[in-house]
Design an enzyme around this catalytic site. Structure first.
Site, PDB file in Angstrom:
ATOM      1  CB  SER A 131      -0.956  -0.005   1.195  1.00  0.00           C
ATOM      2  OG  SER A 131      -1.976  -0.959   0.998  1.00  0.00           O
ATOM      3  CB  ALA A 132       4.389   2.073   0.599  1.00  0.00           C
TER       4      ALA A 132
END
Length: 209
Positions: A69-70
């Site tokens: 998700s970064a």
């Protein structure tokens, strides 16, 4: 002091979560200067023969992994550079979105979310919709501009490029997965450099030891 504290906190965190290993990096965004690169488990270079040689490499430089998700931050940044605003809204399909034979899911069902909320709630479907709107070519262009798929040329041996396929080789599900950090791999050095560019008003610095 920052290096010491990073090592201390990292060791506690890895042990608390029963992880095999961990890394912690601290960078000054305006210069690209590293203030800490910590690994756990560690080894003592004065007594290295007592340790497995897999611990000897600087994994922040040499190892690639899926960022997960970064990567959503960079997809959102590409959208903001291409006519969308933080409050631009996208329909998030109430938690389930079919792409051909594949299904993209969110951990909680959402209907309409702004870009701000897509990042806040980490919506895979929302960021997929962002990627669809800006297009594969644009997404690839901005991920490359943030340094993914290329070496940072930090002065340390064995640096990985990570993996970012040319956009013409992406399938529809590839484009979706890449927008939320799967089907792409990065080094920790690349990831912190990219995030630091956002903190540095869009200026990507060469990382410096």
């Amino acid at each position: 002091k920052i290096q010491f504290l990073s090592e201390q906190i990292l060791e506690k965190t890895v042990k608390a979560h029963q992880a095999k290993s961990g890394m912690a990096l601290v960078m000054r965004p305006q210069t690209g200067e590293f203030l800490a690169i910590a690994h756990f488990p560690q080894f003592n270079p004065n007594n290295f023969q007592n340790y497995n040689n897999t611990l000897f490499r600087n994994r922040a430089v040499t190892d690639a992994f899926e960022p997960g998700s970064a990567m959503k931050v960079f997809t959102a940044a590409a959208a903001l550079e291409n006519g969308f605003g933080p409050k631009s809204i996208f329909f998030c399909e109430n938690g389930t979105y079919k792409i051909g034979a594949f299904t993209v899911r969110d951990t909680h069902p959402y209907d309409w979310l702004s870009i701000n909320q897509i990042i806040k709630f980490s919506s895979n479907i929302g960021v997929t919709k962002i990627g669809e709107k800006i297009g594969d070519k644009t997404l690839h262009k901005y991920l490359t501009a943030f340094g993914f798929g290329n070496k940072t040329h930090i002065e340390f041996p064995g640096e990985t490029t990570g993996r970012l396929l040319p956009y013409k080789k992406w399938s529809k599900i590839d484009a979706s997965a890449i927008s939320f950090g799967q089907g792409v791999s990065v080094s920790a050095i690349q990831l912190i450099s990219g995030i630091s560019a956002i903190a540095n008003k869009g200026v990507l610095m060469k990382p410096l030891l």
